[in-house]
Motif scaffolding. Structure first.
Motif, PDB file in Angstrom:
ATOM      1  N   TYR A 158      -4.808 -10.944   3.196  1.00 36.73           N
ATOM      2  CA  TYR A 158      -5.006 -11.254   2.576  1.00 36.73           C
ATOM      3  C   TYR A 158      -6.219 -11.637   2.293  1.00 36.73           C
ATOM      4  O   TYR A 158      -6.191 -12.937   2.727  1.00 36.73           O
TER       5      TYR A 158
ATOM      6  N   ILE B 132       2.649   0.398   2.654  1.00 36.89           N
ATOM      7  CA  ILE B 132       1.428  -0.582   4.384  1.00 36.89           C
ATOM      8  C   ILE B 132       2.512  -2.183   4.329  1.00 36.89           C
ATOM      9  O   ILE B 132       2.078  -2.667   3.164  1.00 36.89           O
TER      10      ILE B 132
ATOM     11  N   HIS C  83      -7.145   3.104  -4.368  1.00 34.76           N
ATOM     12  CA  HIS C  83      -5.778   1.708  -4.415  1.00 34.76           C
ATOM     13  C   HIS C  83      -6.676   1.892  -6.698  1.00 34.76           C
ATOM     14  O   HIS C  83      -6.907   0.497  -7.187  1.00 34.76           O
TER      15      HIS C  83
ATOM     16  N   ARG D 158       1.401  -6.233   5.908  1.00 34.76           N
ATOM     17  CA  ARG D 158       0.092  -6.604   6.709  1.00 34.76           C
ATOM     18  C   ARG D 158       0.190  -7.952   6.433  1.00 34.76           C
ATOM     19  O   ARG D 158       0.899  -8.625   4.917  1.00 34.76           O
TER      20      ARG D 158
ATOM     21  N   TYR E 175       1.494   2.566 -11.073  1.00 34.62           N
ATOM     22  CA  TYR E 175       1.271   0.948 -10.569  1.00 34.62           C
ATOM     23  C   TYR E 175       1.775   0.012 -12.041  1.00 34.62           C
ATOM     24  O   TYR E 175       1.346   0.925 -13.052  1.00 34.62           O
TER      25      TYR E 175
END
Ligand SMILES: Cc1cc2nc3c(=O)[nH]c(=O)nc-3n(C[C@H](O)[C@H](O)[C@H](O)COP(=O)(O)OP(=O)(O)OC[C@H]3O[C@@H](n4cnc5c(N)ncnc54)[C@H](O)[C@@H]3O)c2cc1C
Ligand SMILES: O=C(O)[C@@H]1CCCCN1
Length: 431
Positions: free
Chosen positions: A106, A101, A322, A103, A370
């Motif tokens: 935020y 993604i 996430h 973008r 992650y």
């Protein structure tokens, strides 16, 4: 006593520092490098050992952050060496896969600010490489009305004059009929949102870096780092020397930093990347009308969930949590390990509840890592004891889109150039 020799080899200057003792190492190095000066050098240094190839700067780790750091260093006229433990391309770290993604939406204004330059730098890479890397789809942020994160995102989009739109439950239902929005849930649309072609991007940046004279050595794991005014970096194949080192080791960051006396509060999580199929193929329009979305604080859903329109697998939509379970990168695929967070069942119940036209069992599951910090902000700083070592770590599952700016920041920290950004949110001393 070390002697220092310089040999001019095409356009690059290679320095070798050699002790007087002889050895086979030099001979094989000279053979591999095919120096024209081979014979006379052999005579002068009398078969010496060992040899350190010297670079302006070494970047450890050729994920997207290290690759962009090397790219910016090369752009500023330096001759960096980018070292990677695995043969490239590879799928063991955080930067593989076809999509990410991008973008400007935020809740933290500093990320929105960085993304203003981020989009320009992505465009620069697209133009220079002749590769399309960004697909503008818009991004839907979905949350309960009045959710503080949603409100901060809307405020930032407004303050930065980024075209955006607030969607009520009714408008959401009309625009995305396949999405079963619940009462009290609203949305905001970031018009800049879209999808980056991640694998293509990594390849493009690495190719551009090499075109600018940069050198990548893959399949070479860094095994030891000896700090000092000249840093010695020893890999599985060779020893290198440089005045500056940038460490961008992704989920291996803590392993690389511990011997340098630095413990960071990093957690490594294995992420299940799930792809979902239409329940009755061709019977709904979910494949064409499911938006790129980020959802947080939804009714009965504890975690943030995100989804991307169908791209890498025709007919399948990527929807993921996430969050993930703690694991070392080497145990990422150990299926025997019990998961505390039942991510796949959380996703299945989200899919049944919110996207009823999709089969609530994932059709494909892939894995990625992650590396998260306690506040989910990155670490971009000098090593506290060794100022010529720069660290980029803890990208917390949201570092790809900003990597062109991260690379610029890390290269500024490395060369001592004036800093473009206020790095307070990223400093090590915040922990
Ligand atoms: C499933 C998933 C979805 C994501 N979605 C998004 C998204 O939508 N948008 C977004 O912006 N970000 C997203 N991210 C985050 C983003 O992909 C990461 O922040 C980014 O890829 C981190 O890059 P890196 O270079 O720090 O790490 P890595 O890609 O892991 O690179 C580190 C490199 O260092 C090398 N290395 C480590 N130790 C050594 C050693 N001793 N010697 C030599 N080499 C070494 C490793 O092999 C590796 O190649 C996502 C991440 C995942 C996993
Ligand atoms: O960086 C991003 O935009 C996404 C948000 C959701 C989780 C994965 N990364």
């Amino acid at each position: 006593m070390l002697q220092c020799k310089q040999i001019r080899h095409t356009a690059r200057v290679v320095q070798i520092a050699v002790p007087p003792a002889g050895g086979a190492y030099l001979e094989s190095f000279l053979r591999a490098s095919s120096f024209s000066a081979e014979h006379s050098v052999k005579k002068q240094v009398n078969m010496a050992l060992p040899i350190y190839s010297t670079y302006d700067c070494i970047v450890l780790g050729a994920g997207i952050q290290g690759s962009f750091t090397a790219y910016h260093l090369a752009k500023s006229g330096k001759k960096p060496l980018l070292l990677e433990q695995f043969p490239l391309p590879h799928t063991r770290g955080s930067s593989h896969g076809q999509t990410r993604i991008i973008r400007k939406a935020y809740p933290e204004d500093f990320y929105t600010h960085m993304m203003e330059e981020g989009y320009k730098l992505w465009e620069e890479v697209e133009k220079a490489s002749g590769t399309k890397l960004y697909r503008n789809t818009e991004l839907l942020v979905l949350a309960p009305d009045g959710n503080p994160v949603l409100e901060s995102i809307c405020k930032n989009l407004e303050d930065f004059k980024i075209p955006w739109e607030r969607l009520t439950q009714e408008t959401l239902k009309q625009r995305y009929p396949g999405f079963s929005i619940k009462p009290g849930e609203v949305g905001c649309v970031d018009s800049s949102g879209g999808v980056l072609c991640a694998d293509k991007a990594l390849k493009a940046v690495q190719e551009l870096f090499q075109q600018m004279g940069g050198v990548i050595h893959d399949g070479e794991k860094v095994q030891s780092i000896e700090p000092g005014p000249v840093i010695k970096v020893t890999t599985t194949k060779h020893t290198y020397a440089a005045e500056k080192l940038v460490i961008t080791a992704g989920p291996w960051a803590q392993k690389v930093l511990s011997p340098l006396g630095l413990q960071l509060p990093l957690k490594t999580l294995r992420i299940n990347v799930c792809y979902w199929k239409e329940k009755f193929p061709g019977k709904s329009d979910i494949l064409t009308n499911a938006p790129l979305f980020l959802a947080g604080g939804l009714n009965g859903v504890e975690h943030e969930i995100y989804g991307l329109p169908s791209q890498e697998y025709p007919g399948l939509i990527k929807i993921c949590l996430h969050n993930g379970n703690e694991a070392e990168p080497e145990e990422r695929d150990d299926l025997a390990k019990e998961d505390k967070i039942k991510d796949i069942s959380i996703l299945s119940s989200f899919v049944s509840n919110y996207l009823p036209d999709l089969n609530p069992e994932p059709a494909i599951i892939e894995r990625c890592m992650y590396t998260v910090t306690p506040d989910h902000n990155y670490i971009l700083d000098h090593h506290p004891l060794h100022k010529n070592i720069v660290i980029g770590a803890g990208f917390s599952g949201h570092g790809f889109k900003i990597s062109p700016v991260v690379g610029k920041i890390l290269s500024e920290l490395c060369t001592g150039a004036p800093l473009t950004y206020n790095l307070k949110p990223f400093q090590i001393n915040r922990f």
